[in-house]
Scaffold this active site. Structure first.
Site, mmCIF file in Angstrom:
data_model
loop_
_atom_site.group_PDB
_atom_site.id
_atom_site.type_symbol
_atom_site.label_atom_id
_atom_site.label_comp_id
_atom_site.label_asym_id
_atom_site.label_seq_id
_atom_site.Cartn_x
_atom_site.Cartn_y
_atom_site.Cartn_z
ATOM 1 N N PHE A 1 17.413 27.830 69.711
ATOM 2 C CA PHE A 1 16.438 26.940 70.321
ATOM 3 C C PHE A 1 15.065 27.392 69.820
ATOM 4 O O PHE A 1 14.956 28.410 69.149
ATOM 5 C CB PHE A 1 16.484 27.107 71.856
ATOM 6 N N GLN B 1 4.238 19.938 79.765
ATOM 7 C CA GLN B 1 4.990 19.940 78.506
ATOM 8 C C GLN B 1 5.473 18.545 78.134
ATOM 9 O O GLN B 1 6.016 17.833 78.980
ATOM 10 C CB GLN B 1 6.199 20.863 78.616
ATOM 11 N N HIS C 1 8.078 16.780 75.722
ATOM 12 C CA HIS C 1 9.231 17.085 74.879
ATOM 13 C C HIS C 1 9.136 16.231 73.621
ATOM 14 O O HIS C 1 8.810 15.046 73.701
ATOM 15 C CB HIS C 1 10.532 16.773 75.639
ATOM 16 N N LEU D 1 15.970 12.196 77.803
ATOM 17 C CA LEU D 1 15.879 13.354 76.919
ATOM 18 C C LEU D 1 16.970 13.386 75.851
ATOM 19 O O LEU D 1 18.140 13.162 76.142
ATOM 20 C CB LEU D 1 15.991 14.634 77.756
ATOM 21 N N GLU E 1 16.879 19.507 72.807
ATOM 22 C CA GLU E 1 16.491 20.353 71.672
ATOM 23 C C GLU E 1 17.743 20.855 70.950
ATOM 24 O O GLU E 1 17.700 21.204 69.770
ATOM 25 C CB GLU E 1 15.692 21.538 72.229
ATOM 26 N N ARG F 1 8.014 23.604 71.158
ATOM 27 C CA ARG F 1 7.945 22.185 71.529
ATOM 28 C C ARG F 1 6.574 21.564 71.374
ATOM 29 O O ARG F 1 6.453 20.427 70.943
ATOM 30 C CB ARG F 1 8.331 22.051 73.003
ATOM 31 N N HIS G 1 7.803 16.135 80.065
ATOM 32 C CA HIS G 1 9.099 16.781 80.302
ATOM 33 C C HIS G 1 9.069 17.872 81.368
ATOM 34 O O HIS G 1 10.007 18.019 82.133
ATOM 35 C CB HIS G 1 9.598 17.364 78.984
ATOM 36 N N ARG H 1 6.318 26.257 77.751
ATOM 37 C CA ARG H 1 7.624 26.837 78.064
ATOM 38 C C ARG H 1 8.541 26.756 76.852
ATOM 39 O O ARG H 1 8.598 25.723 76.188
ATOM 40 C CB ARG H 1 8.249 26.056 79.211
HETATM 41 C C1 LIG Z 1 16.466 15.885 81.232
HETATM 42 C C2 LIG Z 1 16.127 17.340 81.387
HETATM 43 C C3 LIG Z 1 16.782 18.284 80.612
HETATM 44 C C4 LIG Z 1 16.466 19.634 80.735
HETATM 45 N N1 LIG Z 1 17.125 20.551 79.947
HETATM 46 C C5 LIG Z 1 16.852 21.865 80.090
HETATM 47 C C6 LIG Z 1 17.555 22.838 79.334
HETATM 48 O O1 LIG Z 1 18.457 22.532 78.558
HETATM 49 N N2 LIG Z 1 17.228 24.128 79.498
HETATM 50 C C7 LIG Z 1 16.248 24.537 80.369
HETATM 51 O O2 LIG Z 1 16.014 25.732 80.484
HETATM 52 N N3 LIG Z 1 15.599 23.621 81.125
HETATM 53 C C8 LIG Z 1 15.870 22.315 81.006
HETATM 54 N N4 LIG Z 1 15.187 21.401 81.769
HETATM 55 C C9 LIG Z 1 14.302 21.875 82.837
HETATM 56 C C10 LIG Z 1 15.132 22.342 84.018
HETATM 57 O O3 LIG Z 1 16.303 21.585 84.113
HETATM 58 C C11 LIG Z 1 14.373 22.204 85.333
HETATM 59 O O4 LIG Z 1 13.106 22.790 85.214
HETATM 60 C C12 LIG Z 1 15.112 22.909 86.469
HETATM 61 O O5 LIG Z 1 16.451 22.504 86.511
HETATM 62 C C13 LIG Z 1 14.427 22.643 87.795
HETATM 63 O O6 LIG Z 1 15.224 23.163 88.812
HETATM 64 P P1 LIG Z 1 14.670 23.264 90.303
HETATM 65 O O7 LIG Z 1 15.757 23.864 91.106
HETATM 66 O O8 LIG Z 1 13.351 23.924 90.281
HETATM 67 O O9 LIG Z 1 14.401 21.765 90.729
HETATM 68 P P2 LIG Z 1 15.352 20.421 90.762
HETATM 69 O O10 LIG Z 1 16.659 20.637 90.113
HETATM 70 O O11 LIG Z 1 14.490 19.359 90.262
HETATM 71 O O12 LIG Z 1 15.633 20.262 92.293
HETATM 72 C C14 LIG Z 1 14.634 19.861 93.200
HETATM 73 C C15 LIG Z 1 15.254 19.717 94.558
HETATM 74 O O13 LIG Z 1 14.237 19.527 95.516
HETATM 75 C C16 LIG Z 1 14.599 18.487 96.399
HETATM 76 N N5 LIG Z 1 13.339 17.935 96.914
HETATM 77 C C17 LIG Z 1 12.225 17.602 96.239
HETATM 78 N N6 LIG Z 1 11.259 17.202 97.086
HETATM 79 C C18 LIG Z 1 11.778 17.291 98.331
HETATM 80 C C19 LIG Z 1 11.278 17.030 99.630
HETATM 81 N N7 LIG Z 1 10.023 16.619 99.824
HETATM 82 N N8 LIG Z 1 12.103 17.212 100.681
HETATM 83 C C20 LIG Z 1 13.372 17.643 100.507
HETATM 84 N N9 LIG Z 1 13.890 17.913 99.290
HETATM 85 C C21 LIG Z 1 13.101 17.748 98.222
HETATM 86 C C22 LIG Z 1 15.451 17.544 95.589
HETATM 87 O O14 LIG Z 1 16.326 16.835 96.436
HETATM 88 C C23 LIG Z 1 16.206 18.538 94.700
HETATM 89 O O15 LIG Z 1 17.362 18.985 95.368
HETATM 90 C C24 LIG Z 1 15.487 20.046 81.662
HETATM 91 C C25 LIG Z 1 14.847 19.101 82.447
HETATM 92 C C26 LIG Z 1 15.136 17.767 82.284
HETATM 93 C C27 LIG Z 1 14.369 16.777 83.124
#
Ligand SMILES: Cc1cc2nc3c(=O)[nH]c(=O)nc-3n(C[C@H](O)[C@H](O)[C@H](O)COP(=O)(O)OP(=O)(O)OC[C@H]3O[C@@H](n4cnc5c(N)ncnc54)[C@H](O)[C@@H]3O)c2cc1C
Length: 577
Positions: A118, A238, A240, A250, A253, A286, A351, A386
């Site tokens: 990556f 960021q 993408h 998406l 990468e 990126r 992204h 990132r």
């Molecule tokens: C399409 C895509 C592909 C990606 N691919 C990669 C990758 O290959 N490698 C990498 O390292 N990163 C990748 N990323 C980034 C990474 O996936 C995310 O940064 C990470 O998964 C975020 O996890 P999180 O637990 O912080 O939040 P999330 O998984 O976004 O979870 C947020 C949670 O908060 C809850 N929530 C939000 N607001 C409220 C509220 N007010 N009340 C109650 N619940 C709430 C939602 O229900 C959810 O459960 C990618 C991101 C995207 C969008």
């Protein structure tokens, strides 16, 4: 009113990992999530998760130090080095922990966890499961949560989904609970707790051209912000390089990591023509790849003035099916093309939110008893940019760290279950506010205010920034504020049960405020660093801007201040590629 010693807001990777850690300390914990945990945006992560496992011949000399240095360099020296070293150090531990919990990673021929190249490393460091890495990680964690939902082994983990947290309860500077809207019943519910961990994900939907899920809104950053928790480095967004034209879905990468090419309308691999990408080519960081794609499009060497081609045809059908089956599926369903026979039309899109709730290295925010982890937090490990694969890593490493420090904080409290009156009062406030919102009868539609603002952010606060455009964005935000005061609540039903007009109101309010934080930070940062590129200040300026932006909320407005970057090992150098 219900009471749990710890409440985790968010059921993504960071939230579930934090909840499991609290549970390992035998403390009852409740996860509140607006969607079922396995529908969180983490599920959409495709490419993989970084860790110096050294499972490939070409990456066999990898080390924690190399991973940390690449992350520091990728962050354009804005990442806090102590936090980065800690993350890279814990990476193998957390990845193997996921493996032992049953996570079905793709494998090398010797049966080790497979890794792909990556951006950042230049050799395979990113562990993956086909192109569905987030999916398998999230399901693995959810299985562990289910295991402890009603277990005689340890205290319970309770999961309540369809719960939208709308407010914190803060009593004398200490967080003592949250208020949530039960989306099924339409009633507000009060939750008293000794500590709260925010894990609400990124604010991507502030932009109109985002790869993020529709639920990745600014609400999670806004709720603690308005109660006194500062937001850090929000100007760093960021973009993408490769999102599918039309939907901005998406294209991982991993497509380039597996050997895909970026090609302009002359059929050239144009990254070779740019000083900063000619060496690493498609796997350069990126921010660099995204800007060079946009430059090609702006110079008329794109297709239809809006995209370039991501060509993976030469990988062959077998490899595409084996390594990138989800990408093939998405292209067929959403763009009606098959990447086995056609190049993929791609353009840069929003992204990732590098900034977030300001926390220390243990996940604690400025509000006592309030912790944050994952994309909504800013520790900061990503600094100005990132590296791909480091965000999934951050969620499980800092999810666990925030869970541990939260558990220790709760265990150390002389008095628990405090602040009940404040929580009750906050519940009544929220009910009153909701009645006012559904009675609004102004001139503008909430969705229009939100959409116009998201367009402003995409057009004026995007990959390339300039003073006049940023000022114009601020004017748009002022206009959005005015209009927002005069919106009408358009839904016929005033019941709050699954009332999307109501949710949209809350999200738009958050979007306006967080957009202002992003733009003000971008305006004041008169330099170019990582993802923040100022056409009028194209150079990095360490003398004046090697510092974190810290935004605070008050009724009078948003104020900015700065704090130093933690440099413990590597003095800032010019980024050379
Ligand atoms: C399409 C895509 C592909 C990606 N691919 C990669 C990758 O290959 N490698 C990498 O390292 N990163 C990748 N990323 C980034 C990474 O996936 C995310 O940064 C990470 O998964 C975020 O996890 P999180 O637990 O912080 O939040 P999330 O998984 O976004 O979870 C947020 C949670 O908060 C809850 N929530 C939000 N607001 C409220 C509220 N007010 N009340 C109650 N619940 C709430 C939602 O229900 C959810 O459960 C990618 C991101 C995207 C969008």
């Amino acid at each position: 009113m219900r009471y749990f010693p710890v409440i985790v807001v968010g059921g993504g990777l960071a939230g579930l990992r934090a909840a499991l850690e609290v549970n390992m300390h035998n403390i009852p914990v409740c996860v509140l999530s607006r969607v079922h945990p396995v529908r969180s945006h983490s599920l959409a992560a495709q490419g993989g998760i970084n860790g110096a496992l050294g499972n490939h011949v070409r990456g066999s000399n990898d080390s924690v130090e190399k991973h940390a240095f690449d992350t520091v360099k990728g962050s354009d020296y804005l990442g806090d080095q102590d936090a980065i070293i800690r993350m890279c150090n814990d990476a193998p531990l957390r990845i193997y922990e996921m493996e032992h919990w049953g996570c079905p990673f793709s494998r090398t021929s010797e049966g080790k966890i497979a890794q792909r190249p990556f951006g950042g490393a230049g050799f395979p460091r990113t562990a993956y499961a086909e192109d569905k890495t987030g999916h398998v990680l999230l399901h693995t964690l959810y299985e562990q949560v289910v295991r402890f939902e009603h277990s005689s082994e340890r205290a319970d983990i309770t999961v309540l989904d369809e719960m939208l947290v709308t407010s914190l309860a803060v009593d004398d500077g200490r967080c003592t609970g949250v208020i949530a809207l039960n989306l099924k019943t339409g009633n507000f519910e009060a939750f008293q707790s000794d500590a709260v961990i925010f894990a609400t994900g990124g604010s991507g939907r502030v932009y109109s051209n985002s790869t993020n899920a529709l639920i990745s809104t600014a609400l999670g950053a806004y709720i603690p912000f308005k109660d006194g928790a500062p937001l850090k480095d929000m100007e760093f967004i960021q973009f993408h390089p490769t999102t599918l034209i039309g939907t901005n879905i998406l294209m991982t990468e991993g497509c380039r990591g597996e050997g895909g090419f970026l090609v302009n309308n002359k059929g050239e691999r144009f990254l070779a023509n740019y000083e900063d990408s000619k060496k690493a080519m498609e796997v350069a960081p990126r921010d660099i790849v995204a800007r060079n794609i946009q430059r090609e499009i702006d110079a008329g060497r794109g297709f239809e003035n809006s995209y370039v081609h991501l060509d993976i045809r030469h990988l062959g059908e077998k490899k595409i099916n084996e390594r990138l089956p989800g990408i093939r599926d998405l292209c067929i369903k959403f763009a009606n093309i098959d990447p086995v026979t056609d190049p993929i039309p791609v353009q840069p899109g929003q992204h990732y939110t590098m900034g977030g709730i300001d926390t220390d290295i243990n996940g604690a925010s400025d509000i006592k008893g309030l912790f944050a982890a994952g994309e909504c937090a800013c520790v900061s490990v990503h600094g100005a940019n990132r590296l791909g694969g480091n965000s999934l890593l951050e969620t499980i490493v800092y999810g666990a760290i925030a869970g541990k420090s939260c558990a220790e904080y709760v265990s150390s409290l002389a008095q628990t279950k405090t602040g009940a009156e404040k929580v009750e009062a906050k519940l009544r406030d929220e009910e009153r506010r909701a009645r006012e919102i559904v009675a609004k009868d102004g001139d503008y539609l909430i969705c229009d205010v939100r959409d116009e603002l998201a367009q402003t952010m995409a057009q004026k606060v995007g990959l390339f920034r300039k003073e006049d455009q940023l000022r114009s964005a601020l004017e748009d935000i002022e206009r959005a504020k005015d209009k927002f005061k005069k919106v009408k609540f358009n839904a016929k039903s005033k019941s709050l049960s699954y009332n999307y007009e109501f949710i949209n109101y809350l999200e738009t309010e958050a979007s306006i405020c967080v957009s202002e934080v992003i733009v003000k930070g971008a305006l004041e940062r008169k330099e170019s660093r990582g993802s923040h590129f100022r056409l009028d200040f194209p150079k990095r300026d360490d003398a004046n801007f090697l510092k974190h932006t810290v935004a605070r909320y008050s009724k009078e407005g948003i104020t900015l201040s700065y704090k130093p970057v933690k440099i413990v090992k590597w003095e800032p150098k010019e980024r050379k590629y």
